[in-house]
Write a protein that holds these residues in place. Sequence first.
Motif, PDB file in Angstrom:
ATOM      1  N   ALA A 148      40.982  63.017  57.166  1.00 58.53           N
ATOM      2  CA  ALA A 148      41.265  61.743  56.582  1.00 58.53           C
ATOM      3  C   ALA A 148      41.865  62.037  55.142  1.00 58.53           C
ATOM      4  O   ALA A 148      41.422  63.107  54.354  1.00 58.53           O
ATOM      5  N   SER A 168      43.159  60.365  60.175  1.00 57.50           N
ATOM      6  CA  SER A 168      43.408  59.196  59.530  1.00 57.50           C
ATOM      7  C   SER A 168      44.250  59.177  58.230  1.00 57.50           C
ATOM      8  O   SER A 168      44.133  60.366  57.432  1.00 57.50           O
ATOM      9  N   GLU A 170      46.091  57.331  55.052  1.00 57.63           N
ATOM     10  CA  GLU A 170      46.342  55.879  54.446  1.00 57.63           C
ATOM     11  C   GLU A 170      47.113  56.217  53.134  1.00 57.63           C
ATOM     12  O   GLU A 170      46.722  56.867  52.254  1.00 57.63           O
ATOM     13  N   TRP A 188      36.048  54.519  54.559  1.00 63.97           N
ATOM     14  CA  TRP A 188      36.193  55.496  55.770  1.00 63.97           C
ATOM     15  C   TRP A 188      35.142  56.278  55.942  1.00 63.97           C
ATOM     16  O   TRP A 188      34.541  56.392  57.129  1.00 63.97           O
ATOM     17  N   ARG A 192      32.507  56.452  59.453  1.00 58.84           N
ATOM     18  CA  ARG A 192      32.540  57.706  60.531  1.00 58.84           C
ATOM     19  C   ARG A 192      31.273  57.932  60.856  1.00 58.84           C
ATOM     20  O   ARG A 192      30.045  57.768  60.381  1.00 58.84           O
TER      21      ARG A 192
END
Length: 401
Positions: A148, A168, A170, A188, A192
């Motif tokens: 992520a 992921s 962002e 996040w 998870r």
Amino acid sequence: MLRALDWEWAIALNLRRVLLSSLMFSLALSLSFFACSPSQQKPSVLFVMLDTLRLDYLGFGGYPGPVSPQLDAFAKDSHLFLRCYSQAPWTKPSVASAMTSLYPTGHGLTNHEGLMWSSGAEEQLKGVLSAEANTLAETFLGNGYETAAVVSNPWITKEYGFDQGFESWEQVVQESPAASLLDRARKWLGKRPRDRPFFMYLHLMDVHGPYNAPDSCYAQVQLPETEYNLRSVNLERVPEYLRQVPWLEDKGDHIGEWKSRYAAGVRYVDAELGRFLTELGESGDLDNMIVVIGSDHGESLAEHNFWGHGYGLYDHQIRVPLILRLPETEEQRSGVHQDIVRVVDIFPTILHYAGIPAPDGLDGANLGEALEGAGELPGVSYAHATLERPAQASICVDRYK
């Protein structure tokens, strides 16, 4: 009579087999449980890039004031590298080097989208990270990690290929402060599943200009008003984006004000990141986590008549901090190192401590071998990819550049 004995013997033998099978099954379950328990899981990895942070504006880098108490404390339990050099003085090529462990000459992201060179320049064709590049995130993803990223730099985008390997991704606006970005990281992490290790990349912009950190942070790091006043020729070179601050008209001709305002950004991100790391420590997540905190490049504050970054290879623009915190299981978990290391070394070093083989063809060195006594730190660094002079390059070796 014999048949009865044979029957009794067969029953006893089968019973022993059942008992043995049951015992083996129970043992297998136990081994499976321990193999999947959090203490035996591969370490998670947190990689934090503090954009535009030069070494000498941190407490452990020599700043004369309480500019980074949280990072100073965190560094005491970590490996601290005081002579880390970036491979470029601006974000795009530098982060590409961190993510691929290749010099800018290898990954090719050296252009500034025609903003500095003519639109027909050959370098304009080298603006996107190749899909064939082997990135740090792709390596972790291929080894079972969740991946992520939460980033706020306009160069670190999907359009330029930096999302390769991230499940992921962002992207937030450049002006988003650390508090907002770290809240997204918290969300996040809270959602998870816990049965896989993760690799998370955070890119914070609070030190980057314009220098408009909260006044409360500025008050804590303000330098004495004994610094020299800037001449008009110095002020004329200040980029337009650095002029977008409310204090410019009253105090913009005082170099101490510029330095203090820059330091205020460091103080702000230190407090927010320190709070985030403290939470990870209190939850126990840090016990089995590799944490890397570094910067993509530094910043010039009128040194050599430069402002901002990207225009030269002086230490103000390419000498950056590097903190490596290892899991609790590592014996050699801390130390202060004065030998030269590089941003390209981050990739293979993280993989070493995660127990993952590094891909072939990397320019970076595995610092873990040196930290464990099996080698030496690189001792040399190469940088280039300035904005206006693509042929300019530097080599740092021991006392010489």
